[in-house]
Write an enzyme that holds these catalytic residues in place. Structure first.
Site, mmCIF file in Angstrom:
data_model
loop_
_atom_site.group_PDB
_atom_site.id
_atom_site.type_symbol
_atom_site.label_atom_id
_atom_site.label_comp_id
_atom_site.label_asym_id
_atom_site.label_seq_id
_atom_site.Cartn_x
_atom_site.Cartn_y
_atom_site.Cartn_z
ATOM 1 N N THR A 148 0.844 -1.189 0.000
ATOM 2 C CA THR A 148 0.000 0.000 0.000
ATOM 3 C C THR A 148 0.877 1.236 0.000
ATOM 4 O O THR A 148 1.985 1.228 0.532
ATOM 5 C CB THR A 148 -0.905 0.035 1.234
ATOM 6 O OG1 THR A 148 -0.090 0.158 2.412
ATOM 7 C CG2 THR A 148 -1.754 -1.216 1.331
ATOM 8 N N GLU A 176 -5.935 -3.935 -0.678
ATOM 9 C CA GLU A 176 -6.291 -5.071 0.156
ATOM 10 C C GLU A 176 -7.424 -5.916 -0.427
ATOM 11 O O GLU A 176 -7.743 -6.990 0.097
ATOM 12 C CB GLU A 176 -6.704 -4.583 1.553
ATOM 13 C CG GLU A 176 -5.577 -3.977 2.356
ATOM 14 C CD GLU A 176 -5.359 -2.488 2.133
ATOM 15 O OE1 GLU A 176 -4.664 -1.847 2.925
ATOM 16 O OE2 GLU A 176 -5.898 -1.955 1.116
ATOM 17 N N LYS A 180 -16.393 17.557 10.595
ATOM 18 C CA LYS A 180 -17.480 17.644 11.569
ATOM 19 C C LYS A 180 -17.665 19.096 11.970
ATOM 20 O O LYS A 180 -16.811 19.689 12.628
ATOM 21 C CB LYS A 180 -17.181 16.783 12.797
ATOM 22 C CG LYS A 180 -18.389 16.606 13.714
ATOM 23 C CD LYS A 180 -18.129 15.569 14.787
ATOM 24 C CE LYS A 180 -19.405 15.300 15.592
ATOM 25 N NZ LYS A 180 -19.200 14.270 16.628
ATOM 26 N N TRP A 215 -22.043 16.453 9.617
ATOM 27 C CA TRP A 215 -20.947 16.018 8.760
ATOM 28 C C TRP A 215 -20.971 16.741 7.424
ATOM 29 O O TRP A 215 -22.018 16.888 6.797
ATOM 30 C CB TRP A 215 -21.026 14.509 8.509
ATOM 31 C CG TRP A 215 -20.928 13.657 9.738
ATOM 32 C CD1 TRP A 215 -21.928 12.943 10.323
ATOM 33 C CD2 TRP A 215 -19.759 13.429 10.535
ATOM 34 N NE1 TRP A 215 -21.461 12.280 11.433
ATOM 35 C CE2 TRP A 215 -20.129 12.554 11.595
ATOM 36 C CE3 TRP A 215 -18.439 13.870 10.462
ATOM 37 C CZ2 TRP A 215 -19.238 12.115 12.552
ATOM 38 C CZ3 TRP A 215 -17.534 13.436 11.426
ATOM 39 C CH2 TRP A 215 -17.948 12.576 12.455
#
Length: 551
Positions: A192, A337, A448, A453
């Protein structure tokens, strides 16, 4: 009672055997680092793969489980390595040359690669780092003898073997019966390119790569097959080029590799020359291609679809392909992944008659899960959230092509999975009743504000629709009253000097008023990862002392 069926292992070598027999007239075409264009058929590719496999065993002593690294562009030799290395039970470890040199050093040593196969382009990189690879036995330059360097620090300074790729193949047999082993044998290793901590290794198996390829082909709507030419702009070093080295031969698709030239003009010319019907890549690449469309006032005649992954495309990008140039867009989502494709945004047939704006609303989402991928949403306490298109939660996944643990990294494994063994993606999302995934934001990037949100992704995509905006990024900055508020960072289009108020006015018609950024700043460029993803960690560091206007 068990079924009475033969138990044959799913092995990668079976793919190239099948392609060579079933599609003898289909081709792999490559722009080479040496400057010319190379083409050959699947049977010719198989013959060279077999020669390479013999050479790996006889001349380099490669054995089961050995890690063999690659640092190379998209080309036929790189694809040959995919099959020859895994075909003898070794592990093909593709590496991203755009990573920071410290990360490249870490990855080579963590994987304990025995040999590196590199394109000529990357000879200076490897020469500069060669003393830092104590376990590495040698470097193979992916060219012929005529292009080999006369002198090299690899051999002359570090005392490592410096070998010629074509000489590894020379004189070897062109046919063989492939060895058989357990289908769960490791086949590939990809790290990654995370923005924090060391890169983490994902170890793919023969079984997982084949099942992942079958899942992609089961979608049906992707333009892969015996009348198609696919251009993988997504690199072979980036998560198996999203499975194309396997799905291409399985489906009899011509593969057109672009080599190192990924600018809009080079891609356009190659698409025209090879009659490319499908192209796969990240949004940053398509920005350059769209600019070339505008410059030439045309798109390549044969190009029918563009697959966009790596990060979410802006709505303006999808609209440009679909409405201006009549090219179908499919957005895919996944992770290293996950091998990597987890969802595809191809629309079901009953959406065909819907208004174009509604169709694009769905196309900019991440799409429905592929067969073999399961998804769930959980809240902060781990409780499942309903798939109603409204309830947000962290997205967790599991499946036959999803990692069960990082390679030799117990610390990362300790936090990567929940108690039921599902993998934590780190994405905040909703899932609709008809299975459409909508990534709201990375859990660490969502803003936030006053207990509500704000999706940085949605705000960025809205800003990207402004005619003067080339690229946009949104980060949250501390606010004494609202906890966090959005800062909009913009790269203007060439020759444009956008007015901040015009952008605010444009956004006011696109998003809720309380989503509007508290400030807008303009920059010459954005920090990107080695795979083209925006690096918000670096943006937050860059603007950590920025003060939002009061009021």
């Amino acid at each position: 009672m068990r079924g009475l069926m033969m138990d044959r292992p799913l092995l990668i070598s079976s793919i190239i055997d099948y392609a060579a027999e079933s599609y003898p007239h289909r081709e792999v075409v490559s722009k080479r680092v040496e400057g010319d264009l190379h083409r050959y058929s699947y049977p010719q590719m198989r013959a060279r793969i077999v020669q390479l496999a013999h050479g790996l065993e006889k001349k380099l002593g490669v054995r089961l489980d050995d890690r063999i690294g690659t640092i190379a562009w998209n080309g036929y030799r790189h694809m040959e390595l995919y099959y020859a290395i895994s075909g003898i039970g070794a592990i093909c470890h593709t590496m991203n040359p755009r990573l920071h040199r410290e990360q490249v050093t870490y990855i080579v040593n963590h994987a304990a690669d025995r040999f590196l196969f590199i394109d000529l382009t990357f000879l200076p990189l490897v020469e500069a780092l060669i003393e830092q690879f104590p376990k590495l036995e040698g470097v193979v330059v992916m060219t012929n003898r005529a292009h080999m360097p006369a002198e090299s620090r690899i051999r002359d300074g570090a005392g490592k073997q410096l070998l010629c790729y074509e000489e590894i193949l020379a004189g070897e047999a062109t046919d063989r019966v492939w060895p058989e082993f357990d289908e769960r044998q490791a086949a590939g290793l990809c790290y990654t390119s995370g923005t924090t901590g060391n890169p983490k290794g994902v170890l793919y198996s023969h079984r997982s790569n084949l099942l992942h390829a079958f899942s992609i082909l089961s979608q049906g709507s992707l333009k892969l097959g015996q009348t198609s030419q696919v251009l993988p702009v997504v690199p072979l070093f980036h998560v198996n080029a999203w499975g194309l080295p396997y799905t291409g031969p399985l489906s009899g698709t011509n593969i057109v590799f672009p080599g190192p030239a990924l600018d809009g003009a080079s891609l356009f010319d190659l698409m025209v020359q090879e009659k490319v019907t499908s192209a796969w890549g990240v949004p940053t690449v398509w920005l350059g291609l769209l600019a070339e469309f505008d410059k030439r006032q045309q798109a390549p005649d044969c190009l029918q679809e563009v697959i966009i992954g790596g990060s979410a495309p802006a709505r303006a990008m999808v609209e440009a392909f679909e409405l201006t140039w009549k090219i179908d867009v499919t957005h895919g989502w996944g992770m290293t992944e996950m091998s990597p494709v987890g969802t595809l945004g191809n629309l079901p047939s009953h959406y065909a008659g819907k208004p174009v704006n509604e169709r694009i609303d769905y196309k900019i989402r991440q799409g429905r899960r592929m067969f073999g991928v399961e998804m769930k949403l959980v809240d902060e306490t781990g409780q499942r959230q309903p798939h109603d298109g409204k309830s947000q939660g962290e997205l967790l996944v599991r499946g036959a092509a999803v990692t069960s643990g990082y390679y030799n990294d117990p610390a990362a494994n300790a936090v990567a999975f929940d108690d039921e063994g599902w993998f934590r993606t780190g994405d905040m999302a909703t899932i609709s009743q008809d299975g459409y995934l909508d990534i709201v934001d990375r859990a660490k990037d969502i803003i936030k504000s006053g207990g509500e949100w704000i999706s940085s992704i949605d705000l960025e995509n809205a800003a990207m629709g402004h005619p003067d905006v080339q690229e946009a990024a949104v980060i949250g900055l501390p606010h004494p009253k609202w906890d966090e508020r959005p800062l909009l960072v913009i790269v203007p289009k060439a020759g444009q000097t956008p007015d901040p108020q015009s952008i605010q006015d444009y956004l006011a018609a696109k998003v809720a008023k309380w989503w509007l950024p508290d400030d807008i700043v303009f920059v010459a460029d954005m920090p990107h990862s080695a795979t083209g993803k925006l690096q918000k960690v670096k943006l937050r560091e860059q603007f950590k002392d920025h003060r939002l206007p009061s009021g």
